[in-house]
Design a protein around this motif. Structure first.
Motif, mmCIF file in Angstrom:
data_model
loop_
_atom_site.group_PDB
_atom_site.id
_atom_site.type_symbol
_atom_site.label_atom_id
_atom_site.label_comp_id
_atom_site.label_asym_id
_atom_site.label_seq_id
_atom_site.Cartn_x
_atom_site.Cartn_y
_atom_site.Cartn_z
ATOM 1 N N PRO A 39 0.833 -1.214 0.000
ATOM 2 C CA PRO A 39 0.000 0.000 0.000
ATOM 3 C C PRO A 39 0.861 1.254 0.000
ATOM 4 O O PRO A 39 1.961 1.279 0.546
ATOM 5 C CB PRO A 39 -0.805 -0.131 1.312
ATOM 6 C CG PRO A 39 -0.766 -1.590 1.647
ATOM 7 C CD PRO A 39 0.555 -2.086 1.152
ATOM 8 N N ASP A 40 0.339 2.312 -0.623
ATOM 9 C CA ASP A 40 1.093 3.563 -0.739
ATOM 10 C C ASP A 40 1.472 4.123 0.632
ATOM 11 O O ASP A 40 2.564 4.671 0.806
ATOM 12 C CB ASP A 40 0.272 4.602 -1.510
ATOM 13 C CG ASP A 40 0.149 4.257 -2.988
ATOM 14 O OD1 ASP A 40 0.967 3.449 -3.465
ATOM 15 O OD2 ASP A 40 -0.751 4.793 -3.644
ATOM 16 N N LEU A 41 0.582 3.981 1.600
ATOM 17 C CA LEU A 41 0.858 4.509 2.930
ATOM 18 C C LEU A 41 2.068 3.817 3.563
ATOM 19 O O LEU A 41 2.929 4.477 4.167
ATOM 20 C CB LEU A 41 -0.370 4.341 3.832
ATOM 21 C CG LEU A 41 -0.254 4.925 5.253
ATOM 22 C CD1 LEU A 41 -0.042 6.436 5.176
ATOM 23 C CD2 LEU A 41 -1.504 4.593 6.061
ATOM 24 N N LEU A 42 2.158 2.497 3.391
ATOM 25 C CA LEU A 42 3.297 1.764 3.943
ATOM 26 C C LEU A 42 4.575 2.101 3.192
ATOM 27 O O LEU A 42 5.642 2.226 3.796
ATOM 28 C CB LEU A 42 3.030 0.261 3.896
ATOM 29 C CG LEU A 42 1.952 -0.263 4.846
ATOM 30 C CD1 LEU A 42 1.806 -1.775 4.697
ATOM 31 C CD2 LEU A 42 2.282 0.088 6.295
ATOM 32 N N ARG A 43 4.477 2.262 1.872
ATOM 33 C CA ARG A 43 5.660 2.630 1.096
ATOM 34 C C ARG A 43 6.179 4.003 1.506
ATOM 35 O O ARG A 43 7.396 4.224 1.564
ATOM 36 C CB ARG A 43 5.343 2.628 -0.402
ATOM 37 C CG ARG A 43 5.320 1.247 -1.043
ATOM 38 C CD ARG A 43 5.486 1.351 -2.528
ATOM 39 N NE ARG A 43 6.750 1.980 -2.865
ATOM 40 C CZ ARG A 43 6.999 2.533 -4.048
ATOM 41 N NH1 ARG A 43 6.075 2.560 -4.983
ATOM 42 N NH2 ARG A 43 8.176 3.081 -4.284
ATOM 43 N N THR A 44 5.260 4.928 1.788
ATOM 44 C CA THR A 44 5.671 6.244 2.262
ATOM 45 C C THR A 44 6.429 6.128 3.578
ATOM 46 O O THR A 44 7.446 6.788 3.786
ATOM 47 C CB THR A 44 4.445 7.155 2.446
ATOM 48 O OG1 THR A 44 3.791 7.324 1.185
ATOM 49 C CG2 THR A 44 4.860 8.522 2.982
ATOM 50 N N GLY A 45 5.931 5.265 4.469
ATOM 51 C CA GLY A 45 6.619 5.054 5.737
ATOM 52 C C GLY A 45 8.004 4.471 5.552
ATOM 53 O O GLY A 45 8.958 4.872 6.231
ATOM 54 N N ASN A 104 10.243 7.194 4.236
ATOM 55 C CA ASN A 104 10.574 8.129 5.315
ATOM 56 C C ASN A 104 11.624 7.552 6.247
ATOM 57 O O ASN A 104 12.535 8.263 6.703
ATOM 58 C CB ASN A 104 9.315 8.474 6.117
ATOM 59 C CG ASN A 104 8.355 9.351 5.353
ATOM 60 O OD1 ASN A 104 8.721 9.996 4.380
ATOM 61 N ND2 ASN A 104 7.108 9.374 5.784
ATOM 62 N N LEU A 159 7.288 8.475 10.229
ATOM 63 C CA LEU A 159 6.528 9.697 9.957
ATOM 64 C C LEU A 159 7.499 10.862 9.793
ATOM 65 O O LEU A 159 8.438 11.006 10.572
ATOM 66 C CB LEU A 159 5.554 9.993 11.104
ATOM 67 C CG LEU A 159 4.533 8.901 11.433
ATOM 68 C CD1 LEU A 159 3.680 9.313 12.625
ATOM 69 C CD2 LEU A 159 3.656 8.590 10.224
ATOM 70 N N GLU A 197 6.822 18.630 8.309
ATOM 71 C CA GLU A 197 5.638 19.372 8.752
ATOM 72 C C GLU A 197 6.047 20.599 9.568
ATOM 73 O O GLU A 197 5.357 21.625 9.551
ATOM 74 C CB GLU A 197 4.737 18.463 9.585
ATOM 75 C CG GLU A 197 4.162 17.277 8.827
ATOM 76 C CD GLU A 197 3.205 17.703 7.723
ATOM 77 O OE1 GLU A 197 2.550 18.753 7.888
ATOM 78 O OE2 GLU A 197 3.134 17.002 6.691
#
Length: 248
Positions: free
Chosen positions: A75-81, A84, A126, A131
Motif C-alpha cells: 500500500p502507498d501509505l506503507l511505502r511512504t513510511g 521516510n 513519519l 511538517e
C-alpha cells in the motif's frame, strides 16, 4: 535452523566487496589505453559496458520483477513510511557531511530532522520534521571529497551498484562503514532492512527506467553523461555557495 547462524552478515561482505571492486578497477585503469574516440572521462569503457550488461541482467532477472511486485502489493501509505524511514537515516549522514563541509546550518538542520523524526515520528516512519518546515539537504561523502578539491577520477560502473566514479566509489566505501543499517548487531534484521532498502530504491526507479529504455539510443552513454553532469553540478553548487559566502 538458527537464523542467527545461517544469516550472512552484509557489513563485512560489503566492505570486502567494495575494496575488491576498487582494486580491480585500479588494475584495469593501469592497463587500459584510451583509443582516439574514447570519452576523456571514461578510459575503461569496454570494462564498464561489460559491468553494465551484468547489472542489467541481474536487474531484469531479479530486481525489477521483485520491485514491480513490491510496488503493486505494498500500500502507498506503507511505502511512504518505508521511504521516510530510510530518508531519516540519510539525514544523519547528511548532517555529518555538512559538518565536514563546514556548513553549520545544514548540519544542524539535518541533525534536527533526524532527532525529530526518530523520537516524534516513530523511528522515522513519519516525516514530522517536514511538517515543522525543517529543511533537508541531502549530502554524501563523494560530494564532500569534491567540495575539498578531490577530482572525480574516471567514470566507473560498479557491480550491483551502477554508475559511479573513483571518488564516489571511495565515498560509498566510507559511508558503508558508517551505515546504521549495516551496523546493526542483529544479523537477520540487518539483512532484511538492507534488502528492503534495495527493493524500495529500485521500485522508485521503475518509471524512470522505462522512460530511459524508450528514449535512449545508447543507454550506457546516456546514463554515463547524465550521471557525470549531475555530480559535477552538485559539486560546483557546493563550491559556488562557498564563493558567494566569501563575497558577502
Amino acid at each position: 535452523m538458527n537464523p542467527h547462524c545461517s544469516a550472512v552478515s552484509i557489513r563485512p561482505v560489503m566492505a570486502r566487496w567494495l575494496s575488491w571492486c576498487l582494486a580491480l578497477c585500479l588494475v584495469v585503469l593501469a592497463g587500459c589505453a584510451s583509443g582516439p574516440n574514447a570519452h576523456p572521462r571514461d578510459p575503461i569503457e569496454p570494462f564498464n559496458r561489460g559491468v553494465q550488461r551484468f547489472n542489467d541482467g541481474v536487474d531484469e532477472a531479479v530486481l525489477k520483477p521483485v520491485a514491480t511486485a513490491y510496488r503493486e502489493v505494498m500500500p502507498d501509505l506503507l511505502r511512504t513510511g518505508v521511504n521516510n524511514f530510510f530518508a531519516n537515516l540519510r539525514d544523519l549522514w547528511s548532517s555529518v557531511n555538512a559538518a565536514l563541509q563546514l556548513r553549520p546550518q545544514e548540519a544542524v538542520e539535518n541533525f534536527m530532522r533526524f532527532n525529530v523524526n526518530t523520537f516524534l515520528g516513530l523511528g522515522g516512519v513519519l516525516d514530522v520534521a517536514s511538517e515543522l518546515q525543517i529543511e533537508r539537504t541531502t549530502l554524501d561523502f563523494g560530494q564532500t571529497l569534491g567540495r575539498w578539491g578531490i577530482p572525480s577520477g574516471p567514470y566507473l560502473v560498479l557491480p550491483f551498484m551502477g554508475p559511479s566514479t573513483v571518488r564516489d566509489a571511495v565515498g560509498m566505501g566510507v559511508e558503508a562503514s558508517g551505515d546504521l543499517v549495516m551496523g546493526m548487531d542483529h544479523v537477520p534484521s540487518r539483512n532484511s532492512l538492507y534488502a528492503l532498502r534495495v527493493v524500495e530504491a529500485r521500485a522508485n526507479l521503475l518509471r524512470a527506467g522505462t522512460m530511459l529504455d524508450q528514449a535512449a539510443l545508447d543507454k550506457y552513454s546516456f546514463t554515463r553523461d547524465a550521471y557525470l553532469q549531475r555530480r559535477d553540478s552538485q559539486v560546483r553548487a557546493l563550491i559556488g555557495r562557498d564563493d558567494d559566502a566569501a563575497d558577502e
